[in-house]
Design a protein around this motif. Structure first.
Motif, PDB file in Angstrom:
ATOM      1  N   LYS A  76      43.422 -11.044  41.158  1.00 48.23           N
ATOM      2  CA  LYS A  76      44.585 -11.740  41.742  1.00 48.23           C
ATOM      3  C   LYS A  76      45.758 -10.788  41.916  1.00 48.23           C
ATOM      4  N   ALA A  77      45.979  -9.930  40.944  1.00 42.81           N
ATOM      5  CA  ALA A  77      47.088  -8.980  41.022  1.00 42.81           C
ATOM      6  C   ALA A  77      46.905  -7.992  42.170  1.00 42.81           C
ATOM      7  N   ARG A  78      45.658  -7.668  42.494  1.00 43.24           N
ATOM      8  CA  ARG A  78      45.366  -6.719  43.573  1.00 43.24           C
ATOM      9  C   ARG A  78      45.120  -7.415  44.917  1.00 43.24           C
ATOM     10  N   GLY A  79      45.197  -8.737  44.954  1.00 41.11           N
ATOM     11  CA  GLY A  79      44.942  -9.463  46.195  1.00 41.11           C
ATOM     12  C   GLY A  79      43.485  -9.437  46.615  1.00 41.11           C
ATOM     13  N   VAL A  80      42.585  -9.416  45.625  1.00 41.68           N
ATOM     14  CA  VAL A  80      41.146  -9.330  45.871  1.00 41.68           C
ATOM     15  C   VAL A  80      40.503 -10.648  45.433  1.00 41.68           C
ATOM     16  N   LEU A  81      39.530 -11.118  46.197  1.00 37.27           N
ATOM     17  CA  LEU A  81      38.796 -12.315  45.805  1.00 37.27           C
ATOM     18  C   LEU A  81      37.864 -12.003  44.637  1.00 37.27           C
ATOM     19  N   SER A  82      37.670 -12.978  43.776  1.00 38.54           N
ATOM     20  CA  SER A  82      36.701 -12.835  42.691  1.00 38.54           C
ATOM     21  C   SER A  82      35.659 -13.930  42.815  1.00 38.54           C
ATOM     22  N   ALA A  83      34.400 -13.572  42.524  1.00 38.46           N
ATOM     23  CA  ALA A  83      33.286 -14.525  42.572  1.00 38.46           C
ATOM     24  C   ALA A  83      32.375 -14.242  41.398  1.00 38.46           C
ATOM     25  N   ILE A  84      31.703 -15.296  40.904  1.00 39.66           N
ATOM     26  CA  ILE A  84      30.803 -15.123  39.770  1.00 39.66           C
ATOM     27  C   ILE A  84      29.574 -15.998  39.945  1.00 39.66           C
TER      28      ILE A  84
ATOM     29  N   LEU B 124      29.022 -13.904  51.182  1.00 35.68           N
ATOM     30  CA  LEU B 124      29.281 -12.542  51.635  1.00 35.68           C
ATOM     31  C   LEU B 124      29.496 -12.468  53.142  1.00 35.68           C
ATOM     32  N   PHE B 125      28.658 -13.173  53.913  1.00 31.25           N
ATOM     33  CA  PHE B 125      28.808 -13.153  55.367  1.00 31.25           C
ATOM     34  C   PHE B 125      30.060 -13.908  55.812  1.00 31.25           C
ATOM     35  N   GLY B 126      30.432 -14.937  55.061  1.00 33.86           N
ATOM     36  CA  GLY B 126      31.548 -15.766  55.483  1.00 33.86           C
ATOM     37  C   GLY B 126      32.915 -15.189  55.187  1.00 33.86           C
ATOM     38  N   LEU B 127      33.002 -14.297  54.187  1.00 34.20           N
ATOM     39  CA  LEU B 127      34.322 -13.819  53.761  1.00 34.20           C
ATOM     40  C   LEU B 127      34.525 -12.318  53.960  1.00 34.20           C
ATOM     41  N   LEU B 128      33.489 -11.590  54.372  1.00 34.58           N
ATOM     42  CA  LEU B 128      33.610 -10.144  54.516  1.00 34.58           C
ATOM     43  C   LEU B 128      33.378  -9.712  55.951  1.00 34.58           C
ATOM     44  N   LYS B 129      33.914  -8.538  56.282  1.00 36.53           N
ATOM     45  CA  LYS B 129      33.740  -7.978  57.627  1.00 36.53           C
ATOM     46  C   LYS B 129      33.560  -6.475  57.507  1.00 36.53           C
ATOM     47  N   ALA B 130      33.219  -5.850  58.620  1.00 39.09           N
ATOM     48  CA  ALA B 130      33.023  -4.398  58.635  1.00 39.09           C
ATOM     49  C   ALA B 130      34.272  -3.699  58.119  1.00 39.09           C
ATOM     50  N   GLY B 131      34.062  -2.725  57.247  1.00 41.64           N
ATOM     51  CA  GLY B 131      35.169  -1.991  56.641  1.00 41.64           C
ATOM     52  C   GLY B 131      35.533  -2.489  55.259  1.00 41.64           C
TER      53      GLY B 131
ATOM     54  N   ALA C  48      37.342   1.384  39.490  1.00 45.45           N
ATOM     55  CA  ALA C  48      36.326   1.364  40.543  1.00 45.45           C
ATOM     56  C   ALA C  48      36.810   0.695  41.830  1.00 45.45           C
ATOM     57  N   LEU C  49      37.990   0.077  41.810  1.00 46.19           N
ATOM     58  CA  LEU C  49      38.500  -0.589  43.007  1.00 46.19           C
ATOM     59  C   LEU C  49      38.935   0.430  44.054  1.00 46.19           C
ATOM     60  N   ARG C  50      38.774   0.069  45.307  1.00 45.21           N
ATOM     61  CA  ARG C  50      39.247   0.902  46.425  1.00 45.21           C
ATOM     62  C   ARG C  50      40.318   0.151  47.190  1.00 45.21           C
ATOM     63  N   ASP C  51      40.968   0.851  48.076  1.00 48.16           N
ATOM     64  CA  ASP C  51      41.962   0.187  48.936  1.00 48.16           C
ATOM     65  C   ASP C  51      41.304  -0.884  49.791  1.00 48.16           C
ATOM     66  N   GLU C  52      40.046  -0.664  50.167  1.00 49.18           N
ATOM     67  CA  GLU C  52      39.354  -1.598  51.059  1.00 49.18           C
ATOM     68  C   GLU C  52      38.547  -2.661  50.294  1.00 49.18           C
ATOM     69  N   THR C  53      38.644  -2.685  48.964  1.00 48.22           N
ATOM     70  CA  THR C  53      37.916  -3.699  48.194  1.00 48.22           C
ATOM     71  C   THR C  53      38.467  -5.081  48.510  1.00 48.22           C
ATOM     72  N   ARG C  54      37.574  -5.993  48.884  1.00 56.32           N
ATOM     73  CA  ARG C  54      37.973  -7.365  49.214  1.00 56.32           C
ATOM     74  C   ARG C  54      37.392  -8.395  48.254  1.00 56.32           C
ATOM     75  N   MET C  55      36.404  -7.975  47.440  1.00 53.78           N
ATOM     76  CA  MET C  55      35.776  -8.935  46.529  1.00 53.78           C
ATOM     77  C   MET C  55      35.242  -8.218  45.298  1.00 53.78           C
TER      78      MET C  55
ATOM     79  N   HIS D 298      34.867  -3.730  51.271  1.00 53.64           N
ATOM     80  CA  HIS D 298      34.118  -3.187  50.137  1.00 53.64           C
ATOM     81  C   HIS D 298      33.996  -4.270  49.062  1.00 53.64           C
ATOM     82  N   VAL D 299      32.800  -4.344  48.443  1.00 53.61           N
ATOM     83  CA  VAL D 299      32.547  -5.284  47.345  1.00 53.61           C
ATOM     84  C   VAL D 299      32.224  -4.480  46.091  1.00 53.61           C
ATOM     85  N   LEU D 300      32.807  -4.892  44.983  1.00 57.32           N
ATOM     86  CA  LEU D 300      32.491  -4.268  43.695  1.00 57.32           C
ATOM     87  C   LEU D 300      31.676  -5.254  42.867  1.00 57.32           C
ATOM     88  N   PHE D 301      30.436  -4.879  42.542  1.00 59.30           N
ATOM     89  CA  PHE D 301      29.568  -5.697  41.700  1.00 59.30           C
ATOM     90  C   PHE D 301      29.705  -5.223  40.257  1.00 59.30           C
ATOM     91  N   VAL D 302      29.876  -6.170  39.352  1.00 62.15           N
ATOM     92  CA  VAL D 302      30.149  -5.841  37.949  1.00 62.15           C
ATOM     93  C   VAL D 302      29.119  -6.502  37.046  1.00 62.15           C
TER      94      VAL D 302
END
Length: 378
Positions: free
Chosen positions: A174-182, A95-102, A143-150, A104-108
């Motif tokens: 991938k279609a939205r250009g968002v990283l996925s993690a599990i 989270l610290f390595g790939l995200l910055k201020a602004g 639930a995705l936002r424009d600022e969702t990054r993960m 958004h992360v969606l937890f599922v």
């Protein structure tokens, strides 16, 4: 019939087979060193510039840890792996390595509690998040936002072990250009391979099944080499949550028996779950294979008692003889844990049944564990 890929059995057993590294030992030597000398200052400077690959200082890369990283990457069918001092060390670096201020992360799905606590802390640094329990592609997309990054998943989820559409959500990301993690700790790389399903990054608490003996704590991240390099420099080195070489050696030892252990955990866990499902004192069993979901599951599941609430759950746990009262799971010994830490009448997790008990089925044998549960349930 085995649920383990024969290729994975060989990977687990032969992690230390590079004789140039091991000197013929079954497991690689423990490189108990903080620093590594170089022949020239030029070589030292050159390797400092590629510390994610070179052994300069064990806060960065260590030979024993590197063998474990290579093995875990191969098991997950990923390009690269980085190991950490704990599972939370791996999650924090992600989270610290790939995200910055602004961002958004969606937890599922049901997410490990400390992960969400860390996400709440990140709100203070301008990283926002949402958490949804539904796991369909449509629910995630909404639930995705424009600022969702993960998009961060657990499947099976924590405590209730529900599964979500991992492949569909990964494709959406991938279609939205968002990283996925599990977080793949419950399944291990043997029962689920999220990278082959399109997920970018896979997290493990090695302390559980990978170690398998309740004697070591560690974590791992597996994914694309470029993302792991970014995490290495932007979070891993700076946060300092490095895995010691002795722990790496213990995890390599654990991998040698992981396929055999997972077969047993899975088979005995399913037998115990079926017994509980038929027991009149049990309202519901939360086990993916009982609920018709495809794919093998490990020996970790939960069940809800039919009556008595939280106090009844505590009483049953206290009557068990073979299931130890302890946190964590994944070792040879069976464990039990209540879903709540106090009476849920004022508790923070109303989604969990008051009488929930989580079981980690160990290696004592299914019938012995069933007899123990029968006596405790009355």
């Amino acid at each position: 019939m085995s649920v383990i890929d024969p290729r994975d059995q060989l990977i687990c057993l032969r992690a230390g087979d590079d004789l140039s590294e091991s000197g013929g030992m079954v497991l690689p030597p423990i490189a108990q060193a903080s620093i590594f000398r170089k022949e020239t200052m030029e070589e030292l400077h050159r390797e400092l510039g590629q510390e994610h690959l070179a052994t300069v200082y064990s806060r960065g890369t260590n030979p024993t840890v590197r063998v474990l990283e290579r093995t875990l990457a191969e098991l997950e069918r990923g390009e690269a792996c980085k190991c950490f001092a704990s599972g939370m060390g791996a999650i924090g670096a992600l989270l610290f390595g790939l995200l910055k201020a602004g961002d958004h992360v969606l937890f599922v799905n049901d997410i490990y509690g400390p992960t969400l606590q860390l996400a709440q802390r990140l709100e203070d640094f301008g990283v926002s998040h949402d958490h949804i329990l539904g796991g369909s592609v449509e629910e995630v997309a909404a639930a995705l936002r424009d600022e969702t990054r993960m998009i961060y998943l657990e499947s099976p989820g924590s405590m209730l072990f529900g599964r979500v559409d991992v492949e569909g959500i990964a494709a959406l990301a991938k279609a939205r250009g968002v990283l996925s993690a599990i977080d793949n700790t419950v399944s291990t790389p043997l029962l689920q391979k999220p990278i082959t399903m399109g997920v970018d990054l896979v997290i493990h608490s090695c302390s559980k099944y990978i170690g398998g003996h309740s004697d070591a704590i560690g974590g791992a991240l597996v994914g694309p080499a470029d993302l792991l390099e970014r995490i290495f420099y932007d979070a891993y080195l700076l946060l300092g949550a490095r895995m010691p070489p002795f722990e790496a050696w213990l995890f390599l030892r654990g991998l040698m028996t992981l396929p055999a252990r997972m077969e047993r955990h899975r088979a005995d866990g399913l037998e115990v779950a079926r017994y509980l499902k038929a027991h009149p004192a049990v309202a519901r069993v939360f086990h993916p294979e009982l609920e018709g979901n495809a794919g093998a599951h490990s020996g970790l599941f939960s069940f809800e008692l039919g009556e008595g609430g939280f106090q009844r759950a505590v009483e049953v746990a206290n009557r068990l003889k073979l299931f130890g009262n302890a946190v964590s799971w994944g070792g040879a010994e069976s464990l039990v844990m209540t879903g709540h830490k106090f009476d849920p009448a004022g508790g923070p997790e109303p989604r969990l049944p008051a009488s929930l008990l989580r079981l980690s089925v160990g290696l004592e044998g299914a019938q012995a564990l069933i007899d123990d549960l029968a006596a405790a349930l009355g």
